[in-house]
Scaffold this motif. Structure first.
Motif, PDB file in Angstrom:
ATOM      1  N   ILE A 193       0.839  -1.207   0.000  1.00 38.74           N
ATOM      2  CA  ILE A 193       0.000   0.000   0.000  1.00 38.74           C
ATOM      3  C   ILE A 193       0.868   1.249   0.000  1.00 38.74           C
ATOM      4  O   ILE A 193       0.657   2.178  -0.797  1.00 38.74           O
ATOM      5  CB  ILE A 193      -0.934  -0.004   1.225  1.00 38.74           C
ATOM      6  N   ALA A 194       1.850   1.293   0.899  1.00 36.04           N
ATOM      7  CA  ALA A 194       2.701   2.477   1.010  1.00 36.04           C
ATOM      8  C   ALA A 194       3.443   2.753  -0.293  1.00 36.04           C
ATOM      9  O   ALA A 194       3.533   3.907  -0.740  1.00 36.04           O
ATOM     10  CB  ALA A 194       3.699   2.288   2.159  1.00 36.04           C
ATOM     11  N   ALA A 195       3.980   1.708  -0.930  1.00 34.33           N
ATOM     12  CA  ALA A 195       4.751   1.902  -2.161  1.00 34.33           C
ATOM     13  C   ALA A 195       3.888   2.469  -3.277  1.00 34.33           C
ATOM     14  O   ALA A 195       4.339   3.326  -4.048  1.00 34.33           O
ATOM     15  CB  ALA A 195       5.380   0.576  -2.590  1.00 34.33           C
ATOM     16  N   ASN A 196       2.639   2.020  -3.370  1.00 30.33           N
ATOM     17  CA  ASN A 196       1.784   2.469  -4.458  1.00 30.33           C
ATOM     18  C   ASN A 196       1.169   3.843  -4.201  1.00 30.33           C
ATOM     19  O   ASN A 196       0.493   4.383  -5.080  1.00 30.33           O
ATOM     20  CB  ASN A 196       0.688   1.433  -4.719  1.00 30.33           C
ATOM     21  N   PHE A 197       1.391   4.391  -3.018  1.00 32.38           N
ATOM     22  CA  PHE A 197       0.957   5.751  -2.725  1.00 32.38           C
ATOM     23  C   PHE A 197       2.131   6.720  -2.612  1.00 32.38           C
ATOM     24  O   PHE A 197       1.933   7.881  -2.243  1.00 32.38           O
ATOM     25  CB  PHE A 197       0.130   5.785  -1.434  1.00 32.38           C
ATOM     26  N   LEU A 198       3.340   6.258  -2.934  1.00 27.53           N
ATOM     27  CA  LEU A 198       4.493   7.157  -2.895  1.00 27.53           C
ATOM     28  C   LEU A 198       4.331   8.251  -3.950  1.00 27.53           C
ATOM     29  O   LEU A 198       3.824   7.991  -5.049  1.00 27.53           O
ATOM     30  CB  LEU A 198       5.789   6.380  -3.143  1.00 27.53           C
ATOM     31  N   PRO A 199       4.774   9.470  -3.659  1.00 28.58           N
ATOM     32  CA  PRO A 199       4.618  10.566  -4.636  1.00 28.58           C
ATOM     33  C   PRO A 199       5.487  10.353  -5.863  1.00 28.58           C
ATOM     34  O   PRO A 199       6.467   9.597  -5.842  1.00 28.58           O
ATOM     35  CB  PRO A 199       5.059  11.803  -3.843  1.00 28.58           C
ATOM     36  N   ALA A 200       5.130  11.048  -6.936  1.00 25.06           N
ATOM     37  CA  ALA A 200       5.822  10.884  -8.209  1.00 25.06           C
ATOM     38  C   ALA A 200       7.269  11.353  -8.162  1.00 25.06           C
ATOM     39  O   ALA A 200       8.058  10.996  -9.040  1.00 25.06           O
ATOM     40  CB  ALA A 200       5.066  11.642  -9.302  1.00 25.06           C
ATOM     41  N   VAL A 201       7.633  12.135  -7.145  1.00 20.69           N
ATOM     42  CA  VAL A 201       9.015  12.626  -7.071  1.00 20.69           C
ATOM     43  C   VAL A 201       9.982  11.517  -6.653  1.00 20.69           C
ATOM     44  O   VAL A 201      11.188  11.627  -6.853  1.00 20.69           O
ATOM     45  CB  VAL A 201       9.120  13.806  -6.075  1.00 20.69           C
ATOM     46  N   VAL A 202       9.469  10.437  -6.077  1.00 20.07           N
ATOM     47  CA  VAL A 202      10.325   9.321  -5.687  1.00 20.07           C
ATOM     48  C   VAL A 202      10.751   8.577  -6.945  1.00 20.07           C
ATOM     49  O   VAL A 202       9.932   8.330  -7.838  1.00 20.07           O
ATOM     50  CB  VAL A 202       9.580   8.370  -4.727  1.00 20.07           C
ATOM     51  N   PRO A 203      12.050   8.206  -7.068  1.00 15.96           N
ATOM     52  CA  PRO A 203      12.506   7.485  -8.270  1.00 15.96           C
ATOM     53  C   PRO A 203      11.658   6.259  -8.556  1.00 15.96           C
ATOM     54  O   PRO A 203      11.348   5.479  -7.655  1.00 15.96           O
ATOM     55  CB  PRO A 203      13.951   7.109  -7.912  1.00 15.96           C
ATOM     56  N   LEU A 204      11.290   6.106  -9.822  1.00 18.55           N
ATOM     57  CA  LEU A 204      10.356   5.059 -10.206  1.00 18.55           C
ATOM     58  C   LEU A 204      10.911   3.662  -9.942  1.00 18.55           C
ATOM     59  O   LEU A 204      10.174   2.761  -9.522  1.00 18.55           O
ATOM     60  CB  LEU A 204       9.993   5.215 -11.684  1.00 18.55           C
ATOM     61  N   LEU A 205      12.197   3.459 -10.187  1.00 17.54           N
ATOM     62  CA  LEU A 205      12.789   2.150  -9.942  1.00 17.54           C
ATOM     63  C   LEU A 205      12.665   1.764  -8.468  1.00 17.54           C
ATOM     64  O   LEU A 205      12.397   0.608  -8.144  1.00 17.54           O
ATOM     65  CB  LEU A 205      14.263   2.132 -10.366  1.00 17.54           C
ATOM     66  N   LEU A 206      12.832   2.747  -7.594  1.00 17.40           N
ATOM     67  CA  LEU A 206      12.698   2.485  -6.158  1.00 17.40           C
ATOM     68  C   LEU A 206      11.251   2.162  -5.797  1.00 17.40           C
ATOM     69  O   LEU A 206      10.982   1.242  -5.010  1.00 17.40           O
ATOM     70  CB  LEU A 206      13.193   3.696  -5.363  1.00 17.40           C
ATOM     71  N   VAL A 207      10.319   2.900  -6.380  1.00 17.84           N
ATOM     72  CA  VAL A 207       8.897   2.674  -6.103  1.00 17.84           C
ATOM     73  C   VAL A 207       8.501   1.251  -6.460  1.00 17.84           C
ATOM     74  O   VAL A 207       7.889   0.529  -5.672  1.00 17.84           O
ATOM     75  CB  VAL A 207       8.027   3.678  -6.885  1.00 17.84           C
ATOM     76  N   ARG A 208       8.869   0.833  -7.677  1.00 18.58           N
ATOM     77  CA  ARG A 208       8.473  -0.500  -8.116  1.00 18.58           C
ATOM     78  C   ARG A 208       9.240  -1.597  -7.381  1.00 18.58           C
ATOM     79  O   ARG A 208       8.718  -2.697  -7.173  1.00 18.58           O
ATOM     80  CB  ARG A 208       8.670  -0.651  -9.626  1.00 18.58           C
ATOM     81  N   ALA A 209      10.461  -1.317  -6.968  1.00 17.55           N
ATOM     82  CA  ALA A 209      11.213  -2.301  -6.197  1.00 17.55           C
ATOM     83  C   ALA A 209      10.574  -2.525  -4.830  1.00 17.55           C
ATOM     84  O   ALA A 209      10.416  -3.665  -4.376  1.00 17.55           O
ATOM     85  CB  ALA A 209      12.667  -1.865  -6.046  1.00 17.55           C
ATOM     86  N   VAL A 210      10.181  -1.436  -4.180  1.00 17.75           N
ATOM     87  CA  VAL A 210       9.547  -1.550  -2.859  1.00 17.75           C
ATOM     88  C   VAL A 210       8.193  -2.245  -2.992  1.00 17.75           C
ATOM     89  O   VAL A 210       7.845  -3.129  -2.201  1.00 17.75           O
ATOM     90  CB  VAL A 210       9.384  -0.160  -2.216  1.00 17.75           C
ATOM     91  N   SER A 211       7.426  -1.854  -4.009  1.00 20.74           N
ATOM     92  CA  SER A 211       6.131  -2.493  -4.222  1.00 20.74           C
ATOM     93  C   SER A 211       6.312  -3.985  -4.509  1.00 20.74           C
ATOM     94  O   SER A 211       5.558  -4.825  -4.002  1.00 20.74           O
ATOM     95  CB  SER A 211       5.397  -1.818  -5.384  1.00 20.74           C
ATOM     96  N   GLY A 212       7.302  -4.324  -5.324  1.00 16.05           N
ATOM     97  CA  GLY A 212       7.562  -5.724  -5.632  1.00 16.05           C
ATOM     98  C   GLY A 212       7.959  -6.515  -4.402  1.00 16.05           C
ATOM     99  O   GLY A 212       7.522  -7.664  -4.222  1.00 16.05           O
ATOM    100  N   ALA A 213       8.764  -5.912  -3.530  1.00 19.80           N
ATOM    101  CA  ALA A 213       9.163  -6.600  -2.302  1.00 19.80           C
ATOM    102  C   ALA A 213       7.951  -6.880  -1.415  1.00 19.80           C
ATOM    103  O   ALA A 213       7.825  -7.956  -0.830  1.00 19.80           O
ATOM    104  CB  ALA A 213      10.190  -5.763  -1.550  1.00 19.80           C
ATOM    105  N   GLY A 214       7.048  -5.894  -1.320  1.00 21.65           N
ATOM    106  CA  GLY A 214       5.829  -6.107  -0.538  1.00 21.65           C
ATOM    107  C   GLY A 214       4.971  -7.193  -1.130  1.00 21.65           C
ATOM    108  O   GLY A 214       4.450  -8.060  -0.415  1.00 21.65           O
ATOM    109  N   GLY A 215       4.826  -7.183  -2.459  1.00 22.46           N
ATOM    110  CA  GLY A 215       4.066  -8.235  -3.115  1.00 22.46           C
ATOM    111  C   GLY A 215       4.703  -9.600  -2.918  1.00 22.46           C
ATOM    112  O   GLY A 215       4.008 -10.608  -2.771  1.00 22.46           O
TER     113      GLY A 215
END
Length: 251
Positions: free
Chosen positions: A91-113
């Protein structure tokens, strides 16, 4: 052929197994939505087309590492806590703001998944009908991924990247309703005194792993670009999602 090992300890009930499989399927839901999500990233200027393969590889690797970590945590933590952490991270990863690097966003979301996938893996490993449980998990993955694509296909206006991310977050949050059904103990039930289960992975095992990795890598790489490829062939954006759902049915 050696007889199949029965797991030690109680097997999960049907309700518990179903809850675990639903949680695991939610962890992999992004795979179905990747063409829509990644296409939106390109249209919004957050990433170039040439970098989509890297983005997909990072997310898939994070899911794999997260699932391995989730399985390891099941031996040290209650399964419900592992699932709760996975849900919260997703949940947190998919609500991160757009200013956060995209690779980091998807990596965190993937780890949660991946943590959520670990819950399903633990339940399947302890199930008496292991093959049936694994087949049910594959079906839930395909059905849920088709459902989210169909949802966006029915929209009159193509969804933005934020819309897709928020949908993934909301679905992850809804799986928290199944947490009371998740058994506290989903640690590996393998027989540790069985000599046949010990030792190095044989060459046939490594060959199978390598073949699976190449196959999944190829599928994910093509799928990540599919939405953009359809648009490049002159398909209107509002028609892309319905075509992707047809492809998902074929899979």
């Amino acid at each position: 052929m050696a007889a199949q090992q029965e797991p030690t300890g109680p097997s999960p009930t049907r309700r518990a197994l179903g809850a675990c499989l639903l949680i695991g399927a939610a962890g992999l839901l992004v795979l179905g939505a990747q063409p829509l999500l990644y296409g939106s990233y390109v249209h919004e200027g957050r990433i170039g087309e040439a970098s989509l393969g890297l983005l997909a590889a990072v997310e898939i690797a994070a899911i794999a590492l997260g699932s391995a970590g989730g399985i390891a945590l099941l031996g040290r933590m209650p399964a419900r806590l592992v699932a709760f952490i996975g849900i919260a991270v997703t949940i947190a990863a998919n609500f991160l703001p757009a200013v956060v690097p995209l690779l980091l966003v998807r990596a965190v979301s993937g780890a949660g998944g991946g943590l959520l996938v670990g819950i399903a893996a633990g339940a399947i490993a302890r199930s008496k009908g292991l093959n049936a449980a694994a087949a049910a998990f594959l079906f839930l993955q395909a059905a849920s991924q088709y459902a989210i694509l169909q949802w966006f296909a029915s929209a009159t206006v193509p969804g933005s990247a934020a819309d897709v991310q928020h949908a993934l977050a909301v679905i992850a949050a809804l799986t928290a309703l199944t947490l009371p059904l998740v058994p506290n103990n989903l640690a590996s039930g393998a027989h540790h005194d069985d000599q046949a289960s010990k030792g190095a992975i044989p060459l046939s095992g490594w060959t199978g792993l390598a073949a699976s990795a190449l196959l999944v890598g190829a599928i994910v790489g093509i799928w990540a670009y599919m939405g953009l490829w359809l648009e490049a062939r002159g398909i209107a954006p509002e028609r892309v999602a319905p075509m992707l759902t047809a492809s998902m049915v074929g899979q």
